[in-house]
Design an enzyme around this catalytic site. Structure first.
Site, PDB file in Angstrom:
ATOM      1  CG  ASP A  94      -0.237   0.006   2.523  1.00 12.46           C
ATOM      2  OD1 ASP A  94       1.009   0.136   2.537  1.00 12.46           O
ATOM      3  OD2 ASP A  94      -0.898  -0.104   3.566  1.00 12.46           O
ATOM      4  CG  ASP A 269      -5.837  -5.413   1.834  1.00 15.82           C
ATOM      5  OD1 ASP A 269      -5.473  -5.013   2.955  1.00 15.82           O
ATOM      6  OD2 ASP A 269      -6.396  -4.661   0.995  1.00 15.82           O
ATOM      7  CB  CYS A 307     -11.243 -27.324   7.868  1.00 16.80           C
ATOM      8  SG  CYS A 307      -9.944 -26.119   7.475  1.00 16.80           S
ATOM      9  CB  CYS A 309      -6.347 -25.484   7.323  1.00 11.44           C
ATOM     10  SG  CYS A 309      -6.680 -25.647   9.088  1.00 11.44           S
ATOM     11  CB  CYS A 312      -8.766 -28.566  10.455  1.00 13.67           C
ATOM     12  SG  CYS A 312      -9.563 -27.103  11.165  1.00 13.67           S
ATOM     13  CG  HIS A 338      -9.074 -22.677  10.871  1.00 14.93           C
ATOM     14  ND1 HIS A 338      -9.512 -23.838  10.281  1.00 14.93           N
ATOM     15  CD2 HIS A 338     -10.185 -21.926  11.091  1.00 14.93           C
ATOM     16  CE1 HIS A 338     -10.834 -23.805  10.160  1.00 14.93           C
ATOM     17  NE2 HIS A 338     -11.269 -22.651  10.647  1.00 14.93           N
TER      18      HIS A 338
END
Lengths: 391, 391
Positions: A94, A269, A307, A309, A312, A338
């Protein structure tokens, strides 16, 4: 020359949603996409390898924080952000403007730019549309943003107009200044206009038709009710050129992502997913849960059944509950992974739905199932975070 | 039946150093070995996969902390420590005694056991030689320790003797109590005797000849000068049976590891490598450096040239310096991984030297090159950590 391109892969017939592909010097991004935020050149507690595994395709870093510490010249000397952080995918920086304007009494604004005092050591700095281009060239991200002015919420129509017009003049100065730096970097324009429909339309037309290869929508998600943000997007999107990717700055939550995609946004974002994770808030398809809650004390299943991830797949909710209660660092990582994975799977699901032609059904189903944090919880969070701001 | 075995692979002709192999239900350990400490069921900031990659073969967890939070019954319900933590290698749990005795005014000692108040919530608990066996059975580590009494430093010869004799009686009670629990767990005996040569010898003989398959040396590294610890080991080791592995409890630094191996020790555990890492202290072959120091600000090389750890292979010292200065969580992980890998590579190098028959040369070279933290730095650290103890 920049290798930046944007291709539209599919468009929703019943909304403004689209699926696209962005090429950058450091890789391809499939949109809609969520971009994890690495404010100080690190997505808090998560490694680059873990970001890749969670499906991250691009991350964001904050110019304001990095220009103050460790300094953009040092990062340039060390080979730029990619080499510094060991993240080899696309990066967006940014302009630093948003943080400078949050400093309040610490800054002084003029047509030239913004003078401010560092929140770290009180040292004096100035950001101008030109100096921001130099600093972002030193940081070396793939996508960079120009200095803009984010009007406060609420603000008068006069203030909104003045901030927008200066943002437009600074956008032109930024485009000129960028010419002397790195051609492989892509400068996005920033649309402002606060909460004035006419200004939003005017800004979208003005910025949309300058030679920016992509567009960020700024000045939203700054404390207004969600409905007001969505209303503004309804004025902005129709004025934007179809062939440029659209980045909704600083947004947001899972439900924001789902709704805003239908309002024509491609890139998102926000620190929210990682920040709420660190405080115990973990996303599931049914809504946000608090892992600190006693109901997870003996839960042998994962935080979210099904999930994929890392967290998990390998840890029980009971273990996460224990780690957070015990103040163990590992929790911050596992919780952040996660939530990042949740956002990126959601983005991928949105993309698949758009390509399959059923975005609207996906959106409606998601919103029916997902209980967002209440406005009260959000207000309390904002207050707490505001207090901790820039520390 | 326990699948625990210990084989001696090589012995140094000029010292008491030996290289061995331990078999446990969860895998093989090659000695000498350093065991990272996961006090609250997590080696602070490091994941099990990262521990494996850093060469960890066994980790330690603290019974005291885990019995209080989340509770040993809950861990048993969730399948034991291996399943809870997702670390599938061997685990050793201590008895909780050391922490209870550090509580000072919060505990009351009798022949039966130790009554104490939790540092977390003030709740009342009692540890007896019998209850510790039950708790450790619930935790489910591969190697467990019996309740012992670690005398304070300094203490009178009378106190030292009383603590040792009670430790011996408790060792026998522990052996009996363990019979009713999990045969796959291996109970080590603990040698005490404070800083009295005759008591150390007596304790080594007594504990060494009870039917413990392994031995831990307790009561050292409790504030005494290093030379005094090494002197005590010279009294202990000759009295110990050759065919049982020897664990030096709570030790230590790189130089402690190198010296103590020559004094007959096989296994080491200590929070020091990860704790000093979190404060910026990183090990190199030349000694400990402070990554916060300005000399690393622009250092594009790794913390230690030639180090094969994840951190050194992927990140500059300048990035670590930035992360720590910026308070980024990722630093704690990267610093801890480096120090753990340093300790484990050192252990592997010691093993190779013993097998090659040149341990003494390796030790002398290491000590000539490695500048340990000064006694003053160590004293200041101890004070700071003491203040933060059990928080």
């Amino acid at each position: 020359m920049s290798s930046f391109t944007f291709t539209i892969d599919a468009e929703c017939p019943d909304s403004w949603a689209r699926a696209g592909t962005i090429q950058t010097p450091h890789g391809t991004i499939q949109t809609p996409i969520f971009m994890p935020v690495g404010t100080q050149a690190s997505v808090k507690s998560v490694s680059p390898e873990e970001l890749h595994k969670a499906g991250a395709q691009i991350i964001l870093a904050n110019t304001y924080h990095l220009m103050l510490r460790p300094g953009s010249a040092l990062i340039a000397e060390l080979g730029g952000l990619h080499s510094f952080t060991h993240w080899d995918g696309p990066i967006l920086t940014d302009s630093g403007g948003f943080q400078v304007f949050s400093l309040g009494h610490l800054r002084k604004l003029s047509e030239e730019g913004a003078a401010f005092k560092s929140h770290l050591d009180g040292s004096a700095h100035t950001l101008t549309p030109e100096s921001v281009m130099r600093i972002e060239a030193e940081l070396g991200a793939d996508i960079i943003l120009p200095l803009d002015i984010c009007a406060a919420y609420p603000c008068s129509p006069q203030e909104a107009k003045a901030a927008m017009e200066r943002t437009h003049r600074w956008a032109e100065r930024g485009l000129v200044a960028k010419e002397q730096y790195r051609p492989e970097q892509t400068l996005f324009g920033i649309v402002q206009g606060a909460f004035e429909p006419e200004l939003r339309q005017e800004s979208a037309r003005f910025i949309g038709h300058l030679p920016f290869p992509g567009l960020s929508i700024g000045g939203l998600s700054v404390g207004e009710p969600k409905a007001m943000m969505w209303e503004m997007l309804q004025f902005v999107t129709p004025e934007l050129p179809r062939d440029k990717p659209r980045h909704l700055l600083g947004v947001g939550s899972p439900e924001d992502l789902v709704v805003s995609v239908g309002l024509g946004m491609d890139m998102f974002d926000c620190v929210l997913p990682t920040r709420v994770a660190r405080h115990g808030g973990l996303f599931t398809r049914a809504g946000r849960v608090n892992i600190k809650s006693a109901r997870f004390r003996a839960e042998r299943g994962p935080v979210e059944e099904g999930c994929d991830c890392y967290t998990c797949r390998n840890y029980s909710a009971a273990y996460l509950h224990h780690l957070l209660r015990a103040g163990e660092y590992l929790y911050y990582r596992l919780g952040s992974i996660h939530n990042i994975r949740f956002m990126l799977r959601l983005a991928a699901d949105l993309r698949a739905a758009i390509i399959a032609g059923n975005y609207c059904a996906f959106r409606d189903e998601f919103l029916a199932r997902y209980t967002p944090a209440s406005e009260q919880v959000r207000a309390e969070q904002r207050e707490k975070w505001q207090a901790a701001r820039l520390r």
